[in-house]
Enzyme design. Structure first.
Site, short mmCIF file in Angstrom:
data_model
loop_
_atom_site.label_atom_id
_atom_site.label_comp_id
_atom_site.label_asym_id
_atom_site.label_seq_id
_atom_site.Cartn_x
_atom_site.Cartn_y
_atom_site.Cartn_z
N HIS A 78 0.87 -1.17 0.00
CA HIS A 78 0.00 0.00 0.00
C HIS A 78 0.91 1.22 0.00
O HIS A 78 1.70 1.42 0.91
CB HIS A 78 -0.91 0.01 1.22
N CYS A 79 0.79 2.04 -1.04
CA CYS A 79 1.71 3.18 -1.17
C CYS A 79 1.09 4.42 -0.54
O CYS A 79 0.03 4.87 -0.96
CB CYS A 79 2.00 3.43 -2.64
#
Ligand SMILES: [Zn+2]
Length: 426
Positions: free
Chosen positions: A411-412
């Site tokens: 998850h950026c």
């Protein structure tokens, strides 16, 4: 002979379930293993013949020597139980045809179906159930077949009897322990995944006030703790048993440092995230993308206003003007792409939502297919207990988005989105 080894094994491994052992005790006594294996296979009785699946001997004993298959042996166990334990389908079939009762119980209240769960003998269990065995019979400790399957980590067996025969996967035994307690205590992570998927209640407290997470922590089963915590909420980590201890405290009491560290860490993480309703929590869920987007937009406006069209500066030549506006165009295009990147579906796996309108009456409410190929192959980690789906290989659950993402990478926080399958062809 390999079958000799099998039977000796079996006698040892049987003991915990027969003696119950309570979650706290659980010691293997192995007293019965003292009998010489060679002597045992030579013994001339229907119980041995059933245990080894020796049809020749079984038929001879029953048809010529008049032995009964419906009487218990010296220890109080039935021939059908011995056949069930070792998955001897032909022998079991023969015993049933010759009058063996599928529902007869030994002195501990266990049936042949209980015994079939010990080693996950699905074929025999199927036969017993088709012949009318009751799936939810409880023994003197309150163990049903689902408890025994969880005690021995027989996940495929559990899957079969729950999906096909509606066994109860979340029933408490006499001490208030569900199959989930047992799987957690014994550290069978796959079994835990399946039970959570089947909606087993994570917060159930037994007579001692312990939840499944307490038991996993007491035994120091790190993988079991991980699965339980990932599927759980902060409250699960805060629950206290009758002595007032949380799972993390119990783990450090028992000197399971890794588990104690993991649980402490998980609690801090959840503290941060899941004050989900608080503003800080929501902000961290939003990520950095909106802030970045605003900063870039602000800089861009400032650039246009104070550099390109500023009245106090000398006017730009045509060439420089073009270059300056081209820069503005590139930055704006970047903003649009950035926005798309943050909002695009990174490859979320479709949720298994039952639409009440399109659902027909005869459609079963089962959330799990009976013959799912991934599950038949034993890939239990493809079950997502949160999304209630069997996800494809390489899909993972993102705890920030709270969805499963295909080919999940991470998850950026910069784009506030997951990096997954769909990101390769944006
Ligand atoms: Zn998921």
């Amino acid at each position: 002979m390999s079958s000799e080894i099998e039977v000796v094994d079996e006698v040892e491994s049987r003991d915990p379930a027969i003696n119950g052992g309570g979650a706290a005790g659980g010691g293997v006594s192995g007293e019965a293993s003292g009998i010489g294996a060679a002597d045992e296979s030579l013994r001339n009785d229907v119980y041995t013949a059933a245990a080894y699946g020796d049809m020749e001997k079984l038929q001879r004993l029953v048809e010529f020597e008049g032995c009964s298959v419906s009487e218990p042996d010296g220890l109080g166990y039935y021939a059908l139980q011995w056949a069930a334990l070792n998955n001897r389908t032909a022998a079991a079939q023969y015993i049933i045809e010759r009058g063996g009762d599928v529902n007869s119980v030994d002195h501990t209240g266990q049936t042949a179906l209980h015994w079939s769960a010990v080693r996950g003998a699905i074929q025999v269990a199927e036969l017993l159930l088709q012949e009318g065995a009751r799936v939810n019979t409880a023994d003197m400790y309150g163990y049903q077949t689902t408890h025994v399957a969880a005690q021995y980590g027989q996940t495929a067996f559990l899957y079969h009897i729950v999906t096909k025969w509606n066994a109860d996967p979340d029933v408490p035994d006499n001490d208030g322990r569900s199959p989930l307690h047992w799987a957690a205590y014994k550290g069978f992570a796959d079994c835990i995944r399946l039970l959570l998927f089947l909606d087993a209640y994570k917060g159930r407290q037994d007579k001692e006030g312990c939840t499944p997470l307490h038991w996993a922590a007491i035994r120091g089963n790190l993988e079991a703790c991980t699965v339980l915590v990932q599927a759980g909420k902060k409250e699960d980590l805060m629950m206290t048993d009758n002595t007032g201890l949380t799972p993390a405290q119990l783990a450090s009491d028992k000197n399971h440092r890794q588990v104690a560290f993991f649980l402490g860490n998980a609690r801090r993480l959840l503290d941060k995230r899941c004050d989900g309703n608080s503003r800080l929590g929501q902000l961290s869920k939003l990520g950095l993308a909106p802030i970045l987007w605003c900063i870039i937009l602000l800089l861009l406006v400032t650039y246009i206003h104070s550099a390109i069209i500023a009245s106090e500066l000398p006017r730009l030549t045509a060439g420089f003007g073009l270059l300056a506006w081209f820069g503005v165009f590139l930055a704006s295009a970047g903003l649009v792409l950035f926005y798309k990147c943050s909002n695009k579906d990174p490859g979320f796996v479709r949720m298994n939502v039952h639409d009440p309108q399109s659902m027909k009456d005869e459609e079963p409410l089962l959330k799990i297919e009976i013959n799912n190929p991934a599950l038949l192959a034993g890939n239990w980690s493809q079950l997502c207990a949160t999304c209630k789906i069997v996800r494809p290989l390489r899909a993972k659950h993102c705890s920030t988005c709270d969805r499963c993402v295909e080919q999940f990478d991470h998850h950026c926080p910069w784009v506030s989105n997951c990096i997954g399958k769909a990101c390769t062809h944006l």
